[in-house]
Design a protein around this motif. Structure first.
Motif, PDB file in Angstrom:
ATOM      1  N   UNK A 140       0.836  -1.205   0.000  1.00 50.57           N
ATOM      2  CA  UNK A 140       0.000   0.000   0.000  1.00 50.57           C
ATOM      3  C   UNK A 140       0.865   1.248   0.000  1.00 50.57           C
ATOM      4  N   UNK A 141       1.983   1.209   0.713  1.00 49.37           N
ATOM      5  CA  UNK A 141       2.867   2.371   0.782  1.00 49.37           C
ATOM      6  C   UNK A 141       3.671   2.569  -0.496  1.00 49.37           C
ATOM      7  N   UNK A 142       4.199   1.476  -1.036  1.00 46.14           N
ATOM      8  CA  UNK A 142       5.188   1.587  -2.105  1.00 46.14           C
ATOM      9  C   UNK A 142       4.777   0.973  -3.434  1.00 46.14           C
ATOM     10  N   UNK A 143       3.717   0.189  -3.461  1.00 46.59           N
ATOM     11  CA  UNK A 143       3.362  -0.557  -4.662  1.00 46.59           C
ATOM     12  C   UNK A 143       4.131  -1.872  -4.704  1.00 46.59           C
ATOM     13  N   UNK A 144       3.705  -2.762  -5.566  1.00 47.85           N
ATOM     14  CA  UNK A 144       4.339  -4.081  -5.632  1.00 47.85           C
ATOM     15  C   UNK A 144       5.787  -4.000  -6.084  1.00 47.85           C
ATOM     16  N   UNK A 145       6.038  -3.198  -7.114  1.00 46.82           N
ATOM     17  CA  UNK A 145       7.394  -3.118  -7.660  1.00 46.82           C
ATOM     18  C   UNK A 145       8.385  -2.520  -6.675  1.00 46.82           C
ATOM     19  N   UNK A 146       8.002  -1.431  -6.066  1.00 48.10           N
ATOM     20  CA  UNK A 146       8.938  -0.705  -5.209  1.00 48.10           C
ATOM     21  C   UNK A 146       9.132  -1.362  -3.848  1.00 48.10           C
ATOM     22  N   UNK A 147       8.179  -2.151  -3.403  1.00 49.17           N
ATOM     23  CA  UNK A 147       8.317  -2.821  -2.103  1.00 49.17           C
ATOM     24  C   UNK A 147       9.298  -3.986  -2.250  1.00 49.17           C
ATOM     25  N   UNK A 148      10.405  -3.905  -1.562  1.00 45.98           N
ATOM     26  CA  UNK A 148      11.419  -4.957  -1.651  1.00 45.98           C
ATOM     27  C   UNK A 148      11.181  -6.029  -0.588  1.00 45.98           C
ATOM     28  N   UNK A 149      11.793  -7.178  -0.795  1.00 52.87           N
ATOM     29  CA  UNK A 149      11.709  -8.238   0.210  1.00 52.87           C
ATOM     30  C   UNK A 149      12.375  -7.783   1.508  1.00 52.87           C
ATOM     31  N   UNK A 150      13.421  -6.968   1.417  1.00 61.13           N
ATOM     32  CA  UNK A 150      14.071  -6.439   2.618  1.00 61.13           C
ATOM     33  C   UNK A 150      13.100  -5.535   3.388  1.00 61.13           C
ATOM     34  N   UNK A 151      12.342  -4.723   2.650  1.00 56.75           N
ATOM     35  CA  UNK A 151      11.343  -3.857   3.292  1.00 56.75           C
ATOM     36  C   UNK A 151      10.264  -4.705   3.971  1.00 56.75           C
ATOM     37  N   UNK A 152       9.809  -5.755   3.282  1.00 60.43           N
ATOM     38  CA  UNK A 152       8.808  -6.657   3.867  1.00 60.43           C
ATOM     39  C   UNK A 152       9.349  -7.317   5.135  1.00 60.43           C
ATOM     40  N   UNK A 153      10.590  -7.773   5.057  1.00 59.98           N
ATOM     41  CA  UNK A 153      11.204  -8.446   6.205  1.00 59.98           C
ATOM     42  C   UNK A 153      11.297  -7.490   7.390  1.00 59.98           C
ATOM     43  N   UNK A 154      11.725  -6.266   7.128  1.00 55.16           N
ATOM     44  CA  UNK A 154      11.833  -5.273   8.195  1.00 55.16           C
ATOM     45  C   UNK A 154      10.468  -5.009   8.821  1.00 55.16           C
ATOM     46  N   UNK A 155       9.458  -4.830   7.998  1.00 50.90           N
ATOM     47  CA  UNK A 155       8.094  -4.572   8.495  1.00 50.90           C
ATOM     48  C   UNK A 155       7.574  -5.758   9.315  1.00 50.90           C
ATOM     49  N   UNK A 156       7.902  -6.985   8.892  1.00 51.80           N
ATOM     50  CA  UNK A 156       7.449  -8.190   9.599  1.00 51.80           C
ATOM     51  C   UNK A 156       8.354  -8.555  10.772  1.00 51.80           C
ATOM     52  N   UNK A 157       9.450  -7.824  10.911  1.00 50.71           N
ATOM     53  CA  UNK A 157      10.457  -8.094  11.945  1.00 50.71           C
ATOM     54  C   UNK A 157      11.001  -9.524  11.821  1.00 50.71           C
ATOM     55  N   UNK A 158      11.323  -9.865  10.570  1.00 49.06           N
ATOM     56  CA  UNK A 158      11.915 -11.162  10.239  1.00 49.06           C
ATOM     57  C   UNK A 158      13.083 -10.916   9.296  1.00 49.06           C
ATOM     58  N   UNK A 159      13.856 -11.950   9.072  1.00 51.47           N
ATOM     59  CA  UNK A 159      14.894 -11.854   8.044  1.00 51.47           C
ATOM     60  C   UNK A 159      14.276 -12.221   6.694  1.00 51.47           C
ATOM     61  N   UNK A 160      14.935 -11.811   5.620  1.00 48.17           N
ATOM     62  CA  UNK A 160      14.457 -12.181   4.289  1.00 48.17           C
ATOM     63  C   UNK A 160      14.413 -13.701   4.158  1.00 48.17           C
ATOM     64  N   UNK A 161      15.437 -14.376   4.698  1.00 48.16           N
ATOM     65  CA  UNK A 161      15.470 -15.842   4.654  1.00 48.16           C
ATOM     66  C   UNK A 161      14.265 -16.465   5.340  1.00 48.16           C
ATOM     67  N   UNK A 162      13.847 -15.880   6.450  1.00 49.28           N
ATOM     68  CA  UNK A 162      12.671 -16.402   7.148  1.00 49.28           C
ATOM     69  C   UNK A 162      11.412 -16.254   6.292  1.00 49.28           C
ATOM     70  N   UNK A 163      11.310 -15.144   5.577  1.00 51.66           N
ATOM     71  CA  UNK A 163      10.145 -14.966   4.710  1.00 51.66           C
ATOM     72  C   UNK A 163      10.115 -16.042   3.630  1.00 51.66           C
ATOM     73  N   UNK A 164      11.289 -16.365   3.084  1.00 52.14           N
ATOM     74  CA  UNK A 164      11.345 -17.386   2.027  1.00 52.14           C
ATOM     75  C   UNK A 164      10.998 -18.784   2.540  1.00 52.14           C
TER      76      UNK A 164
END
Length: 194
Positions: A28-52
């Motif tokens: 919602x903040x950045x759009x699909x393209x601009x939202x990075x997996x690192x941004x998602x991980x930070x927001x979820x308080x997880x590592x990128x590896x954990x998201x995967x």
């Protein structure tokens, strides 16, 4: 009867929910393209590896968001297809989940660039359309299959057009619009098959 989910299954579902919540916020903040997996991980308080561990890629997250939105809409449709609530929703008297509306517009925009997202959107539309057809068939068994499909298509245009129009200031009163939508729906569902 389904067996009770294990503590591990419940924890897995909870993590997925946390990731989806974070992704919805980032998208919602950045759009699909601009939202990075690192941004998602930070927001979820997880590592990128954990998201995967829970989602193979960003498209899988988008797919789960779309699935959840469509499941919710199908549940609502089953309850409110031909009731006073539908004109109120169309007239903006009652506002559905604005995040869902905005995310589905984001999905539609992404579908013009991404074939996988386009396929997700087509599948979601297929599910919604057939669910709506089944619902209208139950409420109007006297209608022909062709009439039912045409009615559902008109409803889809009104609902999706309303979602898009919510991006602009409303040009008429919600009360007046509700009356007009009620009249349109009554005409659409008259018993006489044209």
């Amino acid at each position: 009867m389904d067996p009770q989910p294990s503590a591990r299954d419940l924890r897995h579902r909870q993590r997925q929910d946390e990731i989806i919540t974070a992704a919805r916020h980032c998208f919602r903040q950045s759009g699909f393209h601009a939202a990075s997996m690192a941004q998602l991980a930070s927001e979820a308080q997880l590592s990128v590896g954990q998201i995967y561990r829970y989602f193979t890629n960003k498209d899988a997250i988008i797919e789960e968001i779309v699935r959840r939105i469509i499941d919710q809409r199908m549940a609502e449709l089953s309850e409110h297809t031909h009731t006073p609530k539908l004109p109120a929703l169309l007239a903006w008297c009652e506002v559905p989940d604005e995040d869902d509306q905005a995310l589905m517009l984001e999905v539609a925009a992404e579908a013009t660039r991404n074939p996988r997202v386009a396929a997700m959107l087509a599948d979601a539309d297929h599910r919604m359309f057939h669910h709506a057809v089944s619902t209208v068939q139950r409420e109007h068994p006297q209608f022909s299959e062709e009439r039912i499909r045409a009615c559902v298509e008109v409803l889809a245009v009104m609902v999706e057009g309303t979602a898009y129009r919510r991006l602009t200031p409303q040009k008429a009163s919600a009360e007046r619009l509700q009356v007009i939508y009620q009249q349109l729906l009554q005409q659409l569902f008259e018993n006489e098959d044209p």
